[in-house]
Design a protein around this motif. Structure first.
Motif, PDB file in Angstrom:
ATOM      1  N   ALA A  98       0.867  -1.272   0.054  1.00 58.31           N
ATOM      2  CA  ALA A  98      -0.111   0.081  -0.008  1.00 58.31           C
ATOM      3  C   ALA A  98       0.488   0.985  -0.235  1.00 58.31           C
ATOM      4  O   ALA A  98       0.736   2.029  -0.900  1.00 58.31           O
ATOM      5  CB  ALA A  98      -0.952   0.126   1.457  1.00 58.31           C
ATOM      6  N   LEU A  99       1.463   1.408   0.647  1.00 55.70           N
ATOM      7  CA  LEU A  99       3.211   1.991   1.201  1.00 55.70           C
ATOM      8  C   LEU A  99       3.089   2.636  -0.499  1.00 55.70           C
ATOM      9  O   LEU A  99       3.342   3.738  -0.967  1.00 55.70           O
ATOM     10  CB  LEU A  99       3.595   1.999   2.125  1.00 55.70           C
ATOM     11  CG  LEU A  99       3.614   2.035   3.141  1.00 55.70           C
ATOM     12  CD1 LEU A  99       4.509   2.101   4.257  1.00 55.70           C
ATOM     13  CD2 LEU A  99       2.879   3.349   3.951  1.00 55.70           C
ATOM     14  N   GLU A 100       3.823   1.584  -1.447  1.00 58.16           N
ATOM     15  CA  GLU A 100       4.925   1.947  -2.696  1.00 58.16           C
ATOM     16  C   GLU A 100       3.756   2.610  -3.980  1.00 58.16           C
ATOM     17  O   GLU A 100       3.880   3.274  -4.054  1.00 58.16           O
ATOM     18  CB  GLU A 100       5.351  -0.091  -3.336  1.00 58.16           C
ATOM     19  CG  GLU A 100       6.192  -0.066  -2.180  1.00 58.16           C
ATOM     20  CD  GLU A 100       6.598  -1.908  -2.530  1.00 58.16           C
ATOM     21  OE1 GLU A 100       5.365  -2.825  -3.521  1.00 58.16           O
ATOM     22  OE2 GLU A 100       7.932  -2.120  -1.901  1.00 58.16           O
ATOM     23  N   LYS A 101       2.206   1.965  -3.997  1.00 58.84           N
ATOM     24  CA  LYS A 101       1.584   2.045  -4.532  1.00 58.84           C
ATOM     25  C   LYS A 101       0.511   2.995  -4.192  1.00 58.84           C
ATOM     26  O   LYS A 101       0.576   4.158  -4.935  1.00 58.84           O
ATOM     27  CB  LYS A 101      -0.799   1.976  -3.948  1.00 58.84           C
ATOM     28  CG  LYS A 101      -1.459   2.491  -4.655  1.00 58.84           C
ATOM     29  CD  LYS A 101      -2.597   1.234  -4.750  1.00 58.84           C
ATOM     30  CE  LYS A 101      -3.925   1.816  -4.653  1.00 58.84           C
ATOM     31  NZ  LYS A 101      -4.987   1.590  -4.154  1.00 58.84           N
ATOM     32  N   ARG A 110      12.467   6.418   3.295  1.00 57.24           N
ATOM     33  CA  ARG A 110      12.141   5.232   4.180  1.00 57.24           C
ATOM     34  C   ARG A 110      11.624   5.427   6.053  1.00 57.24           C
ATOM     35  O   ARG A 110      11.705   4.878   6.355  1.00 57.24           O
ATOM     36  CB  ARG A 110      13.092   3.558   4.294  1.00 57.24           C
ATOM     37  CG  ARG A 110      13.810   3.726   3.013  1.00 57.24           C
ATOM     38  CD  ARG A 110      14.598   2.305   2.856  1.00 57.24           C
ATOM     39  NE  ARG A 110      14.311   1.044   3.786  1.00 57.24           N
ATOM     40  CZ  ARG A 110      13.683   0.797   3.510  1.00 57.24           C
ATOM     41  NH1 ARG A 110      12.555   0.798   2.151  1.00 57.24           N
ATOM     42  NH2 ARG A 110      13.356  -0.685   4.584  1.00 57.24           N
ATOM     43  N   LEU A 111      10.939   6.967   5.760  1.00 58.67           N
ATOM     44  CA  LEU A 111      10.763   6.889   6.604  1.00 58.67           C
ATOM     45  C   LEU A 111       9.586   5.947   7.719  1.00 58.67           C
ATOM     46  O   LEU A 111       9.194   6.545   8.439  1.00 58.67           O
ATOM     47  CB  LEU A 111      10.335   8.322   6.989  1.00 58.67           C
ATOM     48  CG  LEU A 111      11.376   9.823   6.659  1.00 58.67           C
ATOM     49  CD1 LEU A 111      10.857  11.069   6.556  1.00 58.67           C
ATOM     50  CD2 LEU A 111      12.231   9.321   7.929  1.00 58.67           C
ATOM     51  N   TRP A 112       9.156   5.655   6.287  1.00 57.29           N
ATOM     52  CA  TRP A 112       7.552   4.934   6.779  1.00 57.29           C
ATOM     53  C   TRP A 112       8.167   3.944   7.715  1.00 57.29           C
ATOM     54  O   TRP A 112       7.339   2.880   8.391  1.00 57.29           O
ATOM     55  CB  TRP A 112       7.137   4.427   5.569  1.00 57.29           C
ATOM     56  CG  TRP A 112       7.879   4.040   4.991  1.00 57.29           C
ATOM     57  CD1 TRP A 112       8.460   4.831   3.818  1.00 57.29           C
ATOM     58  CD2 TRP A 112       8.237   2.410   4.302  1.00 57.29           C
ATOM     59  NE1 TRP A 112       9.398   3.542   2.780  1.00 57.29           N
ATOM     60  CE2 TRP A 112       9.381   2.129   2.850  1.00 57.29           C
ATOM     61  CE3 TRP A 112       7.687   1.409   4.797  1.00 57.29           C
ATOM     62  CZ2 TRP A 112       9.767   1.169   3.130  1.00 57.29           C
ATOM     63  CZ3 TRP A 112       8.573   0.088   4.275  1.00 57.29           C
ATOM     64  CH2 TRP A 112       9.117  -0.530   3.605  1.00 57.29           C
ATOM     65  N   THR A 113       9.300   3.453   7.804  1.00 50.49           N
ATOM     66  CA  THR A 113       9.794   2.113   9.361  1.00 50.49           C
ATOM     67  C   THR A 113       9.647   2.725   9.843  1.00 50.49           C
ATOM     68  O   THR A 113      10.120   2.262  10.606  1.00 50.49           O
ATOM     69  CB  THR A 113      11.390   2.167   7.967  1.00 50.49           C
ATOM     70  OG1 THR A 113      12.362   2.813   8.150  1.00 50.49           O
ATOM     71  CG2 THR A 113      11.239   1.410   6.766  1.00 50.49           C
ATOM     72  N   ARG A 168       4.184  11.151  16.994  1.00 51.64           N
ATOM     73  CA  ARG A 168       3.010  11.443  16.742  1.00 51.64           C
ATOM     74  C   ARG A 168       1.854  10.949  16.153  1.00 51.64           C
ATOM     75  O   ARG A 168       1.106  11.288  15.334  1.00 51.64           O
ATOM     76  CB  ARG A 168       3.705  13.198  16.030  1.00 51.64           C
ATOM     77  CG  ARG A 168       3.738  13.785  16.221  1.00 51.64           C
ATOM     78  CD  ARG A 168       4.416  15.346  15.592  1.00 51.64           C
ATOM     79  NE  ARG A 168       3.084  16.009  14.478  1.00 51.64           N
ATOM     80  CZ  ARG A 168       2.909  16.193  13.911  1.00 51.64           C
ATOM     81  NH1 ARG A 168       4.155  16.623  12.366  1.00 51.64           N
ATOM     82  NH2 ARG A 168       1.966  16.460  13.000  1.00 51.64           N
ATOM     83  N   ASP A 169       2.475   9.698  15.832  1.00 53.75           N
ATOM     84  CA  ASP A 169       2.064   8.465  15.341  1.00 53.75           C
ATOM     85  C   ASP A 169       2.233   7.576  15.995  1.00 53.75           C
ATOM     86  O   ASP A 169       3.872   7.362  16.753  1.00 53.75           O
ATOM     87  CB  ASP A 169       2.770   8.838  13.848  1.00 53.75           C
ATOM     88  CG  ASP A 169       1.709   9.586  13.478  1.00 53.75           C
ATOM     89  OD1 ASP A 169       0.646  10.364  13.253  1.00 53.75           O
ATOM     90  OD2 ASP A 169       2.356  10.342  12.098  1.00 53.75           O
ATOM     91  N   GLY A 170       1.264   6.506  15.581  1.00 50.95           N
ATOM     92  CA  GLY A 170       1.486   4.929  16.135  1.00 50.95           C
ATOM     93  C   GLY A 170       0.805   3.787  17.118  1.00 50.95           C
ATOM     94  O   GLY A 170      -0.071   4.937  17.748  1.00 50.95           O
TER      95      GLY A 170
END
Length: 194
Positions: free
Chosen positions: A103-106, A151-154, A160-162
């Motif tokens: 989904a992240l690649e999309k 690659r901040l999605w790693t 703020r998120d999680g």
């Protein structure tokens, strides 16, 4: 409006009758009659078209840009259902965002395609307020692409998120109907996969 102007000028240019076209008092401009009337009408029509064409193109560019913004808003809401819910859009109230690599690649591919579309929009053809919107959209899109490439999605958890903040979503939601509660229960059941 532009087509009407072209039709009027074209019709008038072919007529030598002063009762037709631009010589008719129903039209705001009187070019005269006689042998040179058709030529003057064609020249006047061409001049008006040249003067009005940038306005027409500008309106089309601005309209196309607004449509692109609206489509992107819908895409963003669908891809970020918890944010949509917090904003009051209940269409995806029973879902979590898809954070899978696929989904992240999309989404990254979508961002690159959006960046290409935004790069093709002639900034000077937009009204001043829309130029600011275009600049912001270009910036946010480029930032999203850069974040993906770095690659901040790693970094799944930050201040703020999680997953540690999932419970805060309930504070932002409205629970006014049975469906609202059913959607929340569906989200809770799906939480382990999230």
């Amino acid at each position: 409006q532009l087509q009407l102007l072209v039709d009027v000028v074209t019709h008038s240019a072919g007529s030598k009758d002063p009762a037709h076209g631009l010589g008719n008092p129903g039209y705001p401009v009187r070019l005269g009659t006689g042998e040179g009337f058709g030529q003057r009408a064609r020249m006047f029509g061409r001049l008006l078209i040249l003067l009005l064409l940038p306005l027409t193109l500008s309106a089309d560019v601005a309209g196309d840009f607004r449509a692109l913004l609206a489509a992107e808003w819908e895409y963003t809401m669908e891809q970020n259902p918890t944010w949509a819910s917090a904003l009051g859009d209940r269409r995806w109230n029973d879902r979590w965002p898809d954070l899978s690599v696929a989904a992240l690649e999309k989404n990254a591919a979508h961002g690159r395609a959006l960046g290409e579309k935004l790069a093709k929009i002639p900034r000077d053809a937009l009204p001043a307020a829309e130029r600011v919107n275009l600049d912001m959209m270009r910036y946010e899109t480029a930032l999203g692409i850069e974040e993906y490439e770095r690659r901040l999605w790693t970094l799944a958890v930050n201040q703020r998120d999680g997953i540690q903040l999932v419970d805060e979503l309930a504070d932002a939601l409205r629970f006014e109907s049975v469906k609202d509660y059913e959607d929340w229960l569906a989200r809770l059941r799906a939480c382990p996969a999230y």
